[in-house]
Scaffold this motif. Structure first.
Motif, PDB file in Angstrom:
ATOM      1  N   SER A  21       0.839  -1.194   0.000  1.00 12.24           N
ATOM      2  CA  SER A  21       0.000   0.000   0.000  1.00 12.24           C
ATOM      3  C   SER A  21       0.870   1.238   0.000  1.00 12.24           C
ATOM      4  O   SER A  21       1.945   1.250   0.607  1.00 12.24           O
ATOM      5  N   TYR A  53      -2.760   9.679 -11.342  1.00 11.15           N
ATOM      6  CA  TYR A  53      -3.498   9.673 -10.088  1.00 11.15           C
ATOM      7  C   TYR A  53      -4.998   9.458 -10.303  1.00 11.15           C
ATOM      8  O   TYR A  53      -5.643   8.724  -9.590  1.00 11.15           O
ATOM      9  N   THR A  58      -2.702   2.128 -17.072  1.00 12.58           N
ATOM     10  CA  THR A  58      -1.737   1.602 -16.128  1.00 12.58           C
ATOM     11  C   THR A  58      -0.607   0.937 -16.901  1.00 12.58           C
ATOM     12  O   THR A  58      -0.837   0.241 -17.874  1.00 12.58           O
ATOM     13  N   LEU A  70      -1.728  -2.937 -10.214  1.00 15.46           N
ATOM     14  CA  LEU A  70      -1.728  -1.632  -9.548  1.00 15.46           C
ATOM     15  C   LEU A  70      -3.153  -1.102  -9.540  1.00 15.46           C
ATOM     16  O   LEU A  70      -3.782  -1.008 -10.597  1.00 15.46           O
ATOM     17  N   SER A  71      -3.650  -0.783  -8.376  1.00 11.41           N
ATOM     18  CA  SER A  71      -5.003  -0.250  -8.270  1.00 11.41           C
ATOM     19  C   SER A  71      -5.011   0.946  -7.328  1.00 11.41           C
ATOM     20  O   SER A  71      -4.032   1.213  -6.630  1.00 11.41           O
ATOM     21  N   ARG A  72      -6.141   1.655  -7.346  1.00  7.35           N
ATOM     22  CA  ARG A  72      -6.240   2.884  -6.558  1.00  7.35           C
ATOM     23  C   ARG A  72      -7.527   2.909  -5.749  1.00  7.35           C
ATOM     24  O   ARG A  72      -8.551   2.403  -6.191  1.00  7.35           O
ATOM     25  N   PHE A  79      -2.676   3.798  -3.093  1.00  7.16           N
ATOM     26  CA  PHE A  79      -2.340   3.018  -4.270  1.00  7.16           C
ATOM     27  C   PHE A  79      -1.844   1.655  -3.806  1.00  7.16           C
ATOM     28  O   PHE A  79      -0.982   1.572  -2.931  1.00  7.16           O
ATOM     29  N   TYR A  80      -2.384   0.612  -4.407  1.00  4.50           N
ATOM     30  CA  TYR A  80      -2.043  -0.741  -4.012  1.00  4.50           C
ATOM     31  C   TYR A  80      -1.248  -1.432  -5.117  1.00  4.50           C
ATOM     32  O   TYR A  80      -1.512  -1.242  -6.297  1.00  4.50           O
ATOM     33  N   CYS A  96       7.370   3.602  -3.473  1.00  5.93           N
ATOM     34  CA  CYS A  96       6.321   4.345  -4.133  1.00  5.93           C
ATOM     35  C   CYS A  96       6.889   5.719  -4.487  1.00  5.93           C
ATOM     36  O   CYS A  96       7.644   6.300  -3.693  1.00  5.93           O
TER      37      CYS A  96
END
Length: 126
Positions: A21, A53, A58, A70-72, A79-80, A96
């Motif tokens: 995270s 953002y 991606t 990658l996810s948000r 951001f994961y 990150c």
């Protein structure tokens, strides 16, 4: 500048999973490209994945495509990096990073483009 704080690293066996995270805060965070990098001992820092953002697309490194996602969560500014199918070669310090750009672009892998960095979180795969 924006501030980034990573968490979620640890140890996993080959084939296992981990989720990292990154909490992003600061001014104009919606005008940044956010990326994950990693650096193994005695190796150069490597771009893993990136996303603007508040949008897409991606980007993924070939070495992780199909295994990492990658996810948000925009509401939480988190951001994961979900990592599946981990391999020993994924062992590294994961960082990150954010660059002041609404687009990540083809240069997203260039660490020099990123002004703000988190402190890193260690991932060890055995």
């Amino acid at each position: 500048h924006v501030q980034l704080v990573e968490s979620g690293g640890g140890s996993a066996q080959a084939g296992g999973s981990l989720r990292l995270s990154c909490v992003v805060s600061g001014r104009r965070i919606d005008e940044h490209c956010v990326a994950w990098f990693r650096q193994a001992p005695e190796k150069e820092r490597e771009g893993v994945a990136a996303v603007p953002y508040d949008g897409s697309p991606t980007y993924y490194a070939n070495s992780v495509r199909g295994r990492f996602t990658l996810s948000r969560d925009i509401g939480k500014s988190v951001f994961y990096l979900q990592m599946h199918g981990l391999r020993p070669e994924d062992t590294a310090m994961y960082y990150c990073a954010a660059q002041r750009s609404q687009y990540c672009g083809n240069g997203w892998k260039h660490a020099d483009e990123y002004r703000d960095w988190g402190q890193g979180t260690q991932v060890t795969v055995s």
